[in-house]
Design an enzyme around this catalytic site. Structure first.
Site, PDB file in Angstrom:
ATOM      1  N   ASP A   1      16.027   9.408  56.693  1.00  0.00           N
ATOM      2  CA  ASP A   1      17.193   8.822  57.341  1.00  0.00           C
ATOM      3  C   ASP A   1      17.934   7.886  56.389  1.00  0.00           C
ATOM      4  OD1 ASP A   1      18.460   8.454  60.119  1.00  0.00           O
ATOM      5  OD2 ASP A   1      18.221   6.414  59.369  1.00  0.00           O
TER       6      ASP A   1
ATOM      7  N   ASP B   1      18.868   9.843  66.306  1.00  0.00           N
ATOM      8  CA  ASP B   1      19.929  10.671  65.717  1.00  0.00           C
ATOM      9  C   ASP B   1      20.364  11.750  66.700  1.00  0.00           C
ATOM     10  OD1 ASP B   1      19.558   9.234  63.429  1.00  0.00           O
ATOM     11  OD2 ASP B   1      19.425  10.968  62.098  1.00  0.00           O
TER      12      ASP B   1
ATOM     13  N   THR C   1      24.357   9.613  58.414  1.00  0.00           N
ATOM     14  CA  THR C   1      24.206   8.393  57.620  1.00  0.00           C
ATOM     15  C   THR C   1      24.086   8.691  56.129  1.00  0.00           C
ATOM     16  OG1 THR C   1      21.831   8.408  58.026  1.00  0.00           O
ATOM     17  CG2 THR C   1      23.162   7.052  59.473  1.00  0.00           C
ATOM     18  N   THR C   2      23.504   9.824  55.790  1.00  0.00           N
ATOM     19  CA  THR C   2      23.420  10.176  54.369  1.00  0.00           C
ATOM     20  C   THR C   2      24.795  10.645  53.889  1.00  0.00           C
ATOM     21  OG1 THR C   2      21.167  10.912  54.787  1.00  0.00           O
ATOM     22  CG2 THR C   2      22.123  11.520  52.683  1.00  0.00           C
TER      23      THR C   2
HETATM   24  P1  ADP Z   1      22.929  13.010  57.468  1.00  0.00           P
HETATM   25  O1  ADP Z   1      22.099  11.768  57.414  1.00  0.00           O
HETATM   26  O2  ADP Z   1      24.227  12.833  56.771  1.00  0.00           O
HETATM   27  O3  ADP Z   1      23.052  13.582  58.828  1.00  0.00           O
HETATM   28  P2  ADP Z   1      21.149  15.214  56.941  1.00  0.00           P
HETATM   29  O4  ADP Z   1      20.032  15.156  55.990  1.00  0.00           O
HETATM   30  O5  ADP Z   1      20.837  15.229  58.390  1.00  0.00           O
HETATM   31  O6  ADP Z   1      22.132  14.045  56.577  1.00  0.00           O
HETATM   32  O7  ADP Z   1      21.993  16.502  56.591  1.00  0.00           O
HETATM   33  C1  ADP Z   1      23.148  16.837  57.302  1.00  0.00           C
HETATM   34  C2  ADP Z   1      23.884  17.953  56.623  1.00  0.00           C
HETATM   35  O8  ADP Z   1      23.075  19.124  56.534  1.00  0.00           O
HETATM   36  C3  ADP Z   1      25.123  18.343  57.409  1.00  0.00           C
HETATM   37  O9  ADP Z   1      26.186  18.513  56.510  1.00  0.00           O
HETATM   38  C4  ADP Z   1      24.739  19.669  58.045  1.00  0.00           C
HETATM   39  O10 ADP Z   1      25.835  20.503  58.279  1.00  0.00           O
HETATM   40  C5  ADP Z   1      23.808  20.239  57.007  1.00  0.00           C
HETATM   41  N1  ADP Z   1      22.884  21.257  57.545  1.00  0.00           N
HETATM   42  C6  ADP Z   1      21.929  21.092  58.448  1.00  0.00           C
HETATM   43  N2  ADP Z   1      21.279  22.253  58.688  1.00  0.00           N
HETATM   44  C7  ADP Z   1      21.839  23.178  57.896  1.00  0.00           C
HETATM   45  C8  ADP Z   1      21.613  24.569  57.652  1.00  0.00           C
HETATM   46  N3  ADP Z   1      20.669  25.231  58.286  1.00  0.00           N
HETATM   47  N4  ADP Z   1      22.382  25.170  56.754  1.00  0.00           N
HETATM   48  C9  ADP Z   1      23.337  24.482  56.112  1.00  0.00           C
HETATM   49  N5  ADP Z   1      23.593  23.190  56.270  1.00  0.00           N
HETATM   50  C10 ADP Z   1      22.865  22.529  57.151  1.00  0.00           C
HETATM   51 MG    MG Z   2      21.538  14.267  60.073  1.00  0.00          MG
END
Ligand code: ADP
Ligand code: MG
Length: 551
Positions: A66, A397, A99-100
């Site tokens: 996170d 989240d 958040t990332t």
């Molecule tokens: P954040 O803290 O920003 O939410 P995450 O580590 O949860 O970061 O990653 C979110 C990103 O990963 C988003 O841009 C989302 O669209 C992408 N994402 C999640 N699952 C997939 C997937 N199966 N294929 C492609 N992108 C994905």
């Molecule tokens: Mg996320």
């Protein structure tokens, strides 16, 4: 030496002694720090992102993916780093997810700004261009937002699964069950005002207990209280519970006047105690009389009162948190009463079942089968404290993302967009067209902003092990074609993919908040041209052992 250190992001993130940095130097330093912070957390982005293990001064260990948590736990000292921590926290608070992403984009906006500054563009032009770009990006995002109905469970589940994709909390089957439970919880607590859906996230109470496994995590159509029944002789299970909610101590208040009573004979002591007993019995009598068979109080319960309550077959729980009392009131329809004399039948709440159960080694009280509760709970279980905490963050989240998805705030951002970087790429493409309309150096800034948005797809590609440069080129080509807006990074296959087909969708509101927060933070940072640090005057490179002079 000092000059070198200032340009070394690894170094400047750490606390240092007093200093003053001016003009371009200040900007360069700040940009380097922003980029460094983004670089630290970008490896966690997406389902193939890595986790970070953080160890506090006291040796506590946190393992998480996170963004907000990582930055918060790193205790970054530099003000620019702190601004980035703030935007991650805001993101968390406002929409729960992204958040990332917000820090990755802010870092890349700073990097692009740095390149322009090296080319001689003034920060004022960059700021102006970034502001234009943010405003236009938000418009484009609105056009890209697809409406969603709360009844469209299939899409809600997809968004939930994408939110949990990067969380290490079990396999897809477990995740899907959690998503469905959170959807039930949201549907239960949501309200329709003027045909608009409003969700108060705080009405979903997360309660956690170490033990069992994440699979034992359970949605409760009511409230779980992390307390035990006050007295062993009280019933542990009550059906058709009529619940009194008190912000009142079932005790004798020792006023100053009473403390000064002079007791001169054993008779007087006896009479005094009898009087006290009688008052406590009257409290229990009152509860019995109004028909309560369960009592929750925010305050204490005297042993004597407990004894009488137990005798009447009333279950009582004491020292319940204020927030739990409020949740109980919303779940059971009861009213919190501050003086027991005022308690009436109408104040009682109702639950089909109130029961104390052993969870792990501890007892908790479950208030279940409420009629249309306006507060509900999720009891999170996991085998270790770390896993439990990460599960809680993941559920937070999830609740945030699904709320952001279905809540209708009447601003055009209720609904979903395509994930995997697709939406950011499409916005970037539209901004590149828009840039042509902008005269002067601000045009360069709008283009730079568009470039920064591409960092989400690039980072997802990188983290999936793909060649991010060629993948990005391929994606950008796709986006110029008809119906190309749905193409993003298919992380599972390290290739480009149709996000609609593979079901990678996310709340538009999360993206909106990313654009707003990242833009604002970067503008604040770019405005700074003088950094004065008031921390002592000790040179950061001096080592006390090398300096024998007494202070
Ligand atoms: P954040 O803290 O920003 O939410 P995450 O580590 O949860 O970061 O990653 C979110 C990103 O990963 C988003 O841009 C989302 O669209 C992408 N994402 C999640 N699952 C997939 C997937 N199966 N294929 C492609 N992108 C994905
Ligand atoms: Mg996320």
């Amino acid at each position: 030496m000092a000059e070198e250190n200032r340009l070394n992001p690894q170094y400047v993130v750490l606390p240092e002694g007093a200093s003053r940095v001016l003009g371009r130097d200040a900007l360069r330093t700040n940009i380097a720090i922003g980029v460094a912070v983004a670089n630290i957390i970008k490896t966690t982005l997406g389902p193939k992102g890595m986790d970070k293990m953080l160890i506090s001064d006291l040796g506590d260990i946190i393992i998480t993916n996170d963004g907000a948590t990582i930055l918060n736990e790193m205790n970054l000292e530099h003000p620019v780093a702190k601004i980035l921590v703030e935007i991650a926290k805001t993101q968390d608070k406002e929409v729960g997810d992204g958040t990332t992403s917000v820090v990755v984009i802010a870092g890349n906006l700073l990097k692009e700004a740095g390149d322009l500054i090296e080319k001689g563009v003034h920060p004022i032009n960059i700021i102006a261009g970034y502001k234009l770009a943010t405003a236009r990006a938000l418009e484009v995002l609105k056009d890209l937002t697809n409406k969603i109905s709360i009844e469209d469970t299939d899409k809600l589940v997809k968004v939930g699964m994408v939110t949990l994709a990067s969380k290490n909390i079990g396999d897809d089957k477990v995740k899907e069950r959690l998503v469905k439970e959170v959807i039930s919880a949201i549907k239960q607590v949501m309200e329709k005002v003027d045909n608009k859906i409003i969700v108060d996230k705080d009405r979903i109470k997360l309660e956690k207990k170490v033990g069992g496994s994440i699979e034992d995590t359970k949605y409760i159509n009511g409230i779980v209280i992390d307390k035990e029944v006050a007295h062993p002789n009280m019933p542990k299970r009550i059906e058709n519970a009529k619940i009194a909610l008190l912000d009142y101590a079932l005790e004798i208040k020792k006023t100053e006047a009473e403390e000064r009573i002079e007791i001169t004979s054993p008779d007087q002591i006896k009479k005094f105690l009898e009087q006290e007993q009688e008052m406590l019995k009257e409290m229990a009598d009152k509860l019995k009389e109004v028909g309560a068979n369960v009592v929750f109080t925010q305050k204490g319960i005297d042993d004597v009162a407990q004894h009488f309550l137990a005798k009447y077959g009333i279950m009582a729980v004491r020292r319940v948190k204020k927030s739990d009392m409020e949740a109980l009131a919303r779940a059971t329809g009861g009213k919190i009463v501050t003086t027991i004399d005022d308690l009436s039948k109408n104040d009682l709440g109702f639950a089909g079942l109130v029961e104390e159960r052993k969870i792990g080694n501890e007892a908790m009280v479950f208030v279940e089968k409420c009629k249309d509760p306006k507060s509900v709970s999720i009891l999170i279980r996991a085998s270790s404290q770390q896993a439990l905490d990460e599960a809680e963050r993941a559920l937070t989240d999830l609740i945030g993302a699904l709320t952001a998805l279905v809540e209708d705030r009447g601003d055009g951002y209720s609904g979903y967009v395509y994930g995997g970087g697709a939406t950011y790429l499409e916005i970037a493409r539209k901004l590149e067209e828009y840039a042509k309309e902008i005269p002067g150096k601000e045009q360069l800034a709008v283009k730079a902003y568009a470039n920064a948005l591409k960092s989400i797809a690039a980072t997802l590609a990188e983290n999936s092990g793909a060649d991010s440069v060629s993948l990005l080129v391929e994606l950008e080509n796709k986006h110029t074609q008809k119906n190309g807006a749905v193409y993003g990074v298919d992380v599972a296959n390290s290739s480009i993919g149709n996000m609609s087909e593979i079901g990678v969708i996310e709340p538009a509101r999360v993206v909106r908040q990313v654009l707003i927060s990242a833009g604002e933070a970067v503008v604040i940072i770019l405005r700074i041209d003088d950094m004065i640090s008031a921390k002592g005057t000790k040179s950061s490179s001096s080592n006390p052992s090398e300096n024998p002079e007494p202070e």
